[in-house]
Design a protein around this motif. Structure first.
Motif, PDB file in Angstrom:
ATOM      1  N   VAL A 253     -54.066-100.227 -50.211  1.00 35.03           N
ATOM      2  CA  VAL A 253     -53.068 -99.720 -51.147  1.00 35.03           C
ATOM      3  C   VAL A 253     -52.719-100.849 -52.109  1.00 35.03           C
ATOM      4  O   VAL A 253     -52.367-101.951 -51.672  1.00 35.03           O
ATOM      5  CB  VAL A 253     -51.796 -99.241 -50.402  1.00 35.03           C
ATOM      6  CG1 VAL A 253     -50.738 -98.763 -51.385  1.00 35.03           C
ATOM      7  CG2 VAL A 253     -52.137 -98.151 -49.407  1.00 35.03           C
ATOM      8  N   ASN A 254     -52.847-100.573 -53.388  1.00 35.72           N
ATOM      9  CA  ASN A 254     -52.514-101.543 -54.428  1.00 35.72           C
ATOM     10  C   ASN A 254     -53.265-102.862 -54.233  1.00 35.72           C
ATOM     11  O   ASN A 254     -52.691-103.948 -54.368  1.00 35.72           O
ATOM     12  CB  ASN A 254     -50.992-101.768 -54.462  1.00 35.72           C
ATOM     13  CG  ASN A 254     -50.531-102.370 -55.777  1.00 35.72           C
ATOM     14  OD1 ASN A 254     -51.202-102.242 -56.787  1.00 35.72           O
ATOM     15  ND2 ASN A 254     -49.391-103.033 -55.752  1.00 35.72           N
ATOM     16  N   GLY A 255     -54.542-102.762 -53.841  1.00 34.37           N
ATOM     17  CA  GLY A 255     -55.379-103.941 -53.670  1.00 34.37           C
ATOM     18  C   GLY A 255     -55.151-104.721 -52.391  1.00 34.37           C
ATOM     19  O   GLY A 255     -55.667-105.820 -52.228  1.00 34.37           O
TER      20      GLY A 255
ATOM     21  N   PHE B 247     -49.053 -94.594 -45.754  1.00 27.91           N
ATOM     22  CA  PHE B 247     -49.205 -95.937 -46.321  1.00 27.91           C
ATOM     23  C   PHE B 247     -48.968 -95.937 -47.827  1.00 27.91           C
ATOM     24  O   PHE B 247     -48.422 -96.884 -48.379  1.00 27.91           O
ATOM     25  CB  PHE B 247     -50.601 -96.511 -46.041  1.00 27.91           C
ATOM     26  CG  PHE B 247     -50.751 -97.056 -44.661  1.00 27.91           C
ATOM     27  CD1 PHE B 247     -50.125 -98.227 -44.293  1.00 27.91           C
ATOM     28  CD2 PHE B 247     -51.529 -96.388 -43.731  1.00 27.91           C
ATOM     29  CE1 PHE B 247     -50.262 -98.740 -43.011  1.00 27.91           C
ATOM     30  CE2 PHE B 247     -51.672 -96.892 -42.454  1.00 27.91           C
ATOM     31  CZ  PHE B 247     -51.035 -98.065 -42.089  1.00 27.91           C
ATOM     32  N   THR B 248     -49.395 -94.881 -48.502  1.00 24.08           N
ATOM     33  CA  THR B 248     -49.296 -94.851 -49.965  1.00 24.08           C
ATOM     34  C   THR B 248     -47.946 -94.372 -50.459  1.00 24.08           C
ATOM     35  O   THR B 248     -47.587 -94.642 -51.599  1.00 24.08           O
ATOM     36  CB  THR B 248     -50.399 -93.952 -50.569  1.00 24.08           C
ATOM     37  OG1 THR B 248     -50.243 -92.616 -50.081  1.00 24.08           O
ATOM     38  CG2 THR B 248     -51.768 -94.490 -50.262  1.00 24.08           C
ATOM     39  N   LYS B 249     -47.178 -93.704 -49.622  1.00 23.92           N
ATOM     40  CA  LYS B 249     -45.888 -93.150 -50.065  1.00 23.92           C
ATOM     41  C   LYS B 249     -44.930 -94.214 -50.596  1.00 23.92           C
ATOM     42  O   LYS B 249     -44.366 -94.052 -51.671  1.00 23.92           O
ATOM     43  CB  LYS B 249     -45.233 -92.342 -48.950  1.00 23.92           C
ATOM     44  CG  LYS B 249     -43.992 -91.626 -49.412  1.00 23.92           C
ATOM     45  CD  LYS B 249     -43.426 -90.744 -48.338  1.00 23.92           C
ATOM     46  CE  LYS B 249     -42.197 -90.038 -48.887  1.00 23.92           C
ATOM     47  NZ  LYS B 249     -41.622 -89.124 -47.950  1.00 23.92           N
ATOM     48  N   PRO B 250     -44.721 -95.334 -49.879  1.00 28.72           N
ATOM     49  CA  PRO B 250     -43.810 -96.353 -50.431  1.00 28.72           C
ATOM     50  C   PRO B 250     -44.283 -96.874 -51.790  1.00 28.72           C
ATOM     51  O   PRO B 250     -43.482 -97.104 -52.683  1.00 28.72           O
ATOM     52  CB  PRO B 250     -43.818 -97.465 -49.385  1.00 28.72           C
ATOM     53  CG  PRO B 250     -44.270 -96.803 -48.132  1.00 28.72           C
ATOM     54  CD  PRO B 250     -45.190 -95.690 -48.560  1.00 28.72           C
ATOM     55  N   TYR B 251     -45.596 -97.014 -51.963  1.00 28.80           N
ATOM     56  CA  TYR B 251     -46.143 -97.483 -53.235  1.00 28.80           C
ATOM     57  C   TYR B 251     -45.907 -96.447 -54.325  1.00 28.80           C
ATOM     58  O   TYR B 251     -45.516 -96.773 -55.436  1.00 28.80           O
ATOM     59  CB  TYR B 251     -47.643 -97.788 -53.095  1.00 28.80           C
ATOM     60  CG  TYR B 251     -48.291 -98.134 -54.415  1.00 28.80           C
ATOM     61  CD1 TYR B 251     -48.015 -99.347 -55.038  1.00 28.80           C
ATOM     62  CD2 TYR B 251     -49.150 -97.250 -55.038  1.00 28.80           C
ATOM     63  CE1 TYR B 251     -48.595 -99.667 -56.257  1.00 28.80           C
ATOM     64  CE2 TYR B 251     -49.734 -97.559 -56.256  1.00 28.80           C
ATOM     65  CZ  TYR B 251     -49.449 -98.758 -56.855  1.00 28.80           C
ATOM     66  OH  TYR B 251     -50.018 -99.070 -58.053  1.00 28.80           O
TER      67      TYR B 251
END
Length: 190
Positions: free
Chosen positions: A62-64, A177-181
């Motif tokens: 996520v985000n690299g 995992f991607t939800k906070p991002y």
């Protein structure tokens, strides 16, 4: 083309993106065959279905930044936060068609009461044509066997037809995992 000539390693970036289901299955078969013949495959994909079908080890990024690494089952065990309990409430009343919905509502009320008393923190996630899907949070003392035992013993008492209990999907683990991002990105735009 990347699999021609039996390479020792093949890098595939979203190989089935935009494919129809038939072509996707053919590609997956070719990738599986290459893997079985000794080729190591490095695959990037947003499709958790594809990852679950083809990969023996997964990394979620996520985000690299790598967030986790392991088999699909390991990631589900480690990072899923609960279970889905689906109850098939197909209650029917013989004779009077208008009493079907009343009978179904009574059964659903009993089911809701049972779920809330037996599974701490559970809630109704979806209701659609007699299917009731509950999210049951994972707790230390809640085991699969006890869940099945409780629901099976209540099945005839509550009057529902059938049920299923499943672990969170790989897609749900990925989204957790991607939800906070995603929320941070949304706040950056506001």
């Amino acid at each position: 083309i990347a699999l021609l000539g039996n390479p020792s390693v093949a890098y595939l970036d979203e190989p089935s993106s935009g494919m129809d289901p038939g072509a996707k299955r053919n590609l997956w078969s070719a990738v599986s065959q290459a893997c079985n013949s000794g080729t190591s495959i490095v695959l990037t994909s947003h499709s958790m279905e594809e990852c679950e079908a083809l990969c023996t080890r997964l990394a979620i990024m996520v985000n690299g930044e790598f967030k986790c690494l392991g088999s699909a089952q390991h990631l589900k065990n480690q990072f899923s936060k609960g279970y889905l309990l689906t109850i098939y409430n197909k209650s029917k009343s013989k004779g009077n068609p208008t009493s079907t919905s009343v009978n179904s509502d009574v059964v659903q009320t009993r089911i809701n009461y049972f779920i809330h008393n037996n599974f701490q923190g559970a809630y109704l996630k979806e209701k659609y044509q007699g299917l009731l899907t509950y999210y049951v949070p994972q707790t230390r003392d809640l085991k699969w066997s006890s869940m099945f035992d409780r629901v099976e013993s209540a099945k005839s008492l509550l009057g529902f037809e059938d049920y299923s209990i499943s672990q969170a999907t790989l897609e749900q683990v990925f989204l957790s995992f991607t939800k906070p991002y995603d929320e941070q990105t949304q706040n950056d735009y506001n």
